[in-house]
Scaffold this motif. Structure first.
Motif, PDB file in Angstrom:
ATOM      1  N   CYS A 219       0.988  -1.232  -0.417  1.00  0.00           N
ATOM      2  CA  CYS A 219       0.337  -0.306  -0.030  1.00  0.00           C
ATOM      3  C   CYS A 219       0.519   1.014  -0.053  1.00  0.00           C
ATOM      4  O   CYS A 219       0.385   2.400  -0.664  1.00  0.00           O
ATOM      5  N   ALA A 220       1.776   1.508   0.626  1.00  0.00           N
ATOM      6  CA  ALA A 220       2.446   2.396   1.014  1.00  0.00           C
ATOM      7  C   ALA A 220       4.249   2.759  -0.627  1.00  0.00           C
ATOM      8  O   ALA A 220       3.662   3.821  -1.153  1.00  0.00           O
ATOM      9  N   ARG A 221       3.777   1.755  -1.153  1.00  0.00           N
ATOM     10  CA  ARG A 221       4.240   1.505  -2.769  1.00  0.00           C
ATOM     11  C   ARG A 221       3.683   2.478  -3.224  1.00  0.00           C
ATOM     12  O   ARG A 221       4.032   2.900  -4.543  1.00  0.00           O
ATOM     13  N   ALA A 222       1.685   1.886  -2.906  1.00  0.00           N
ATOM     14  CA  ALA A 222       1.310   1.876  -3.902  1.00  0.00           C
ATOM     15  C   ALA A 222       0.340   3.944  -4.186  1.00  0.00           C
ATOM     16  O   ALA A 222      -0.094   4.232  -4.881  1.00  0.00           O
ATOM     17  N   ALA A 223       0.353   4.567  -2.492  1.00  0.00           N
ATOM     18  CA  ALA A 223       0.055   5.344  -2.686  1.00  0.00           C
ATOM     19  C   ALA A 223       0.106   6.648  -2.903  1.00  0.00           C
ATOM     20  O   ALA A 223      -0.710   7.280  -2.490  1.00  0.00           O
ATOM     21  N   LEU A 226      -3.059   7.854  -5.153  1.00  0.00           N
ATOM     22  CA  LEU A 226      -3.698   6.619  -5.226  1.00  0.00           C
ATOM     23  C   LEU A 226      -5.005   8.024  -4.740  1.00  0.00           C
ATOM     24  O   LEU A 226      -5.523   7.995  -3.839  1.00  0.00           O
ATOM     25  N   ASP A 227      -6.237   7.152  -6.114  1.00  0.00           N
ATOM     26  CA  ASP A 227      -7.621   7.770  -5.344  1.00  0.00           C
ATOM     27  C   ASP A 227      -8.087   7.372  -3.996  1.00  0.00           C
ATOM     28  O   ASP A 227      -9.277   6.276  -4.554  1.00  0.00           O
ATOM     29  N   GLY A 246       5.806  10.833   3.761  1.00  0.00           N
ATOM     30  CA  GLY A 246       6.484  10.373   3.224  1.00  0.00           C
ATOM     31  C   GLY A 246       5.687   9.323   1.467  1.00  0.00           C
ATOM     32  O   GLY A 246       6.484   9.243   0.925  1.00  0.00           O
ATOM     33  N   LEU A 247       4.746   9.111   2.187  1.00  0.00           N
ATOM     34  CA  LEU A 247       3.822   8.424   1.213  1.00  0.00           C
ATOM     35  C   LEU A 247       3.286   8.802   0.300  1.00  0.00           C
ATOM     36  O   LEU A 247       2.849   7.866  -0.079  1.00  0.00           O
ATOM     37  N   HIS A 248       3.551  10.726   0.444  1.00  0.00           N
ATOM     38  CA  HIS A 248       2.624  11.776  -0.370  1.00  0.00           C
ATOM     39  C   HIS A 248       1.553  11.266  -1.113  1.00  0.00           C
ATOM     40  O   HIS A 248       1.241  11.218  -1.897  1.00  0.00           O
ATOM     41  N   THR A 249       0.541  11.112  -0.268  1.00  0.00           N
ATOM     42  CA  THR A 249      -0.860  10.547  -0.220  1.00  0.00           C
ATOM     43  C   THR A 249      -1.383  11.999   0.019  1.00  0.00           C
ATOM     44  O   THR A 249      -1.045  12.068   1.535  1.00  0.00           O
ATOM     45  N   ARG A 250      -3.086  12.432   0.166  1.00  0.00           N
ATOM     46  CA  ARG A 250      -4.149  13.593   0.321  1.00  0.00           C
ATOM     47  C   ARG A 250      -4.831  12.180   1.104  1.00  0.00           C
ATOM     48  O   ARG A 250      -5.775  12.789   2.109  1.00  0.00           O
ATOM     49  N   ALA A 291       1.296   9.095  11.774  1.00  0.00           N
ATOM     50  CA  ALA A 291      -0.112   7.784  11.392  1.00  0.00           C
ATOM     51  C   ALA A 291      -0.837   8.522  12.169  1.00  0.00           C
ATOM     52  O   ALA A 291      -1.035   9.104  14.023  1.00  0.00           O
ATOM     53  N   ARG A 292      -2.142   8.589  12.087  1.00  0.00           N
ATOM     54  CA  ARG A 292      -3.297   8.054  13.566  1.00  0.00           C
ATOM     55  C   ARG A 292      -3.348   7.183  14.305  1.00  0.00           C
ATOM     56  O   ARG A 292      -4.081   6.299  13.026  1.00  0.00           O
TER      57      ARG A 292
END
Length: 329
Positions: A219-223, A226-227, A246-250, A291-292
């Motif tokens: 998941c981290a590699r795909a994040a 990702l929508d 660092g996962l660069h996700t919203r 993270a939460r």
């Protein structure tokens, strides 16, 4: 082992640690090659299908069930009764298979619920030692989550769960489980799945990734980009990133670990050796990761989706968007 260690690989890490990681690298290269000659269970190639839509879902399910039935016949003829039974179960008319590939360890994507009309969809991403021969336990987790969502969703809210065995998972007792190689290969497939789900459900549906153990590395590699609305990491050995940022996700990033989960004792180190990354770095439940962190109760590494568990209740709340109701440690 070193409980609570969250520092990345640095020069001051002892020579002994370097030796261990180097040995893992050598094994990661050698062992897959030595096992390449092992006979595979025969199976047909996957059905060739267009990207599914709400109107073609049933056709896709039927085509993949037919492929599973043929795989069962071929496995039986090969003398592998266990795989034949696993494939035959997936071919049952009640199963909703979005994808199936009976070759090798096997891949399958199964849907629980009405995907075309779901307002909230959860995607389960498994960890190590998950294949068609062990698929039953992964399916049990998906079923438990589906039942929890159906019981707790507000009236009129449609829910669906997608059990995504869409990559070749590493073995727990193997060197591949200590590197990001399998996750790097799996990430584009997970992104493609989310795109396919969007083609079925439309942009208004909330999609949440629930990532267990090595699946959290996938998941981290795909994040990035990702929508999805939320990414929950449970029993994670690390993600390969220093922080949630660092996962660069919203997406909102969540993490939990059961009190009796052995993964707590995995050293949180990361090293790039000979073009391969060994270890997964920062602990996702540490304060510095960002993270939460939510409560997962007293369970062990395989207990996060147990019916009646605190972890399952909190995961369902995350999927349903009831973030204020999630309990924290």
């Amino acid at each position: 082992m070193w409980p609570g260690m969250t520092v990345r690989w640095q020069r001051q890490v002892g020579r002994r640690h370097r030796t261990v990681l180097a040995a893992l690298i050598c094994g990661a290269v050698v062992l897959p090659l030595s096992g390449a000659a092992r006979p595979e269970i025969p199976a047909p190639p996957p059905a060739v299908l267009a990207v599914p839509t709400a109107g073609t879902l049933e056709e896709a399910y039927a085509a993949n069930r037919a492929n599973a039935a043929e795989a069962s016949r071929m496995a039986a003829a090969h003398g592998d009764r266990h795989r034949a039974a696993a494939d035959r179960s997936l071919a049952d008319p009640s199963r909703r298979l979005l994808a199936f590939d009976g070759r090798g360890a096997g891949l399958a994507t199964e849907v629980f619920g009405d995907l075309a009309h779901a307002d909230r969809t959860a995607v389960l991403v498994p960890g190590s030692d998950t294949g068609l021969d062990t698929y039953g336990r992964f399916r049990a987790a998906a079923l438990a989550l589906h039942r929890q969502l159906a019981a707790k969703a507000p009236e009129g809210t449609g829910t669906a769960v997608v059990a995504w065995l869409g990559y070749e998972t590493p073995g727990t007792v193997s060197t591949t489980v200590a590197t990001t190689d399998r996750a790097d290969s799996a990430a584009p497939r997970l992104r493609a799945l989310v795109d396919d789900l969007r083609a079925v459900t439309g942009p208004g549906t909330s999609v949440t990734l629930l990532c267990h153990s090595y699946g959290s590395v996938v998941c981290a590699r795909a994040a990035e980009g990702l929508d999805v609305t939320d990414i929950a990491l449970v029993g994670s050995p690390g993600t390969g990133a220093d922080s949630a940022a660092g996962l660069h996700t919203r997406a909102r990033v969540w993490a939990a670990r059961g009190a009796d989960d052995w993964v707590e004792h995995v050293p949180h180190l990361s090293a790039d050796l000979f073009g391969t990354t060994v270890g997964f770095g920062a602990d996702p439940v540490s304060r510095d990761f960002g993270a939460r962190v939510f409560a997962a109760g007293d369970g062990g590494h395989s207990d996060y989706f147990d019916p009646g568990s605190l972890s399952l209740a909190n995961l369902a709340r995350i999927v349903l968007g009831e973030t204020a109701e999630v309990t924290h440690d």
